[in-house]
Design an enzyme around this catalytic site. Structure first.
Site, PDB file in Angstrom:
ATOM      1  CD  GLU A   1      27.104   9.458  -3.792  1.00  0.00           C
ATOM      2  OE1 GLU A   1      26.008   9.708  -3.259  1.00  0.00           O
ATOM      3  OE2 GLU A   1      27.269   9.469  -5.024  1.00  0.00           O
TER       4      GLU A   1
ATOM      5  CB  SER B   1      22.480  12.792  -9.471  1.00  0.00           C
ATOM      6  OG  SER B   1      23.079  11.778 -10.239  1.00  0.00           O
ATOM      7  CB  ALA B   2      21.021  14.133 -13.979  1.00  0.00           C
TER       8      ALA B   2
ATOM      9  N   GLY C   1      19.141  11.012 -12.544  1.00  0.00           N
ATOM     10  CA  GLY C   1      18.731  10.257 -13.721  1.00  0.00           C
ATOM     11  C   GLY C   1      19.858  10.330 -14.724  1.00  0.00           C
TER      12      GLY C   1
ATOM     13  CG  HIS D   1      27.031  10.263  -7.951  1.00  0.00           C
ATOM     14  ND1 HIS D   1      26.194  10.180  -6.866  1.00  0.00           N
ATOM     15  CD2 HIS D   1      26.263  10.653  -9.003  1.00  0.00           C
ATOM     16  CE1 HIS D   1      24.972  10.505  -7.251  1.00  0.00           C
ATOM     17  NE2 HIS D   1      24.995  10.802  -8.532  1.00  0.00           N
TER      18      HIS D   1
END
Length: 165
Positions: free
Chosen positions: A123, A51-52, A19, A88
């Site tokens: 990734e 991610s976040a 997010g 990422h």
């Protein structure tokens, strides 16, 4: 949860997904969750973040790729890892993109944060921390950035423990 701090204290694991990192950190601060999560994980509770959720494991969120959509009232994060992650991570600029590449932005960060290494996590890759040891799993090597040094590719077969110091 009616009481998010109590939920963290009673959790068998902490899982934080993706997010917007700025909003995530804002909500973590608003709900007084930084210290309870940090304490819980430091005491052995498993943590999974992507991610976040990976960004907030760092000392700060200064290497996120997200747009700052809200003021999180400070960029200091969980500080579970002694280095920064750029999740990422992309090696090249998107075709036709006139702005900076991820590498350009990381190098800009390093000018002002010279003692903080940055792990470009591509990734399909993840870090595993177990018993104080760090390893990389996935389909790509890590791109490691340090101030004053050329970026270095590190394969998952190599020892990553030096990043934990």
């Amino acid at each position: 949860f009616d009481d998010p701090v109590k939920a963290v204290k009673e959790a068998d694991a902490i899982v934080i997904g993706g997010g917007n990192t700025w909003n995530l950190l804002h909500e973590m601060r608003k709900n007084n969750l930084l210290e309870p999560i940090r304490e819980k994980v430091k005491n052995g509770t498993p943590y999974i973040g992507w991610s976040a959720g990976a960004n907030v494991t760092c000392p700060s969120i200064k290497t996120t790729n997200d747009m700052p959509i809200i003021d999180p009232k400070g960029m200091d994060a969980l500080n579970l890892l002694p280095f920064q992650i750029n999740p990422h991570f992309l090696d090249k600029k998107a075709q036709g993109h006139g702005g900076e590449s991820r590498e350009d932005r990381i190098n800009e960060f390093l000018v002002l944060n010279q003692n903080m290494p940055v792990a470009g996590l591509r990734e399909g890759c993840m870090f595993i921390v177990k018993d104080g040891k760090l390893s990389l799993k996935g389909i790509h090597p890590l791109r490691l950035f340090k101030y004053g040094e050329e970026p270095k590719e590190i394969s998952q077969d190599e020892d990553f423990t030096f990043l934990m110091k």
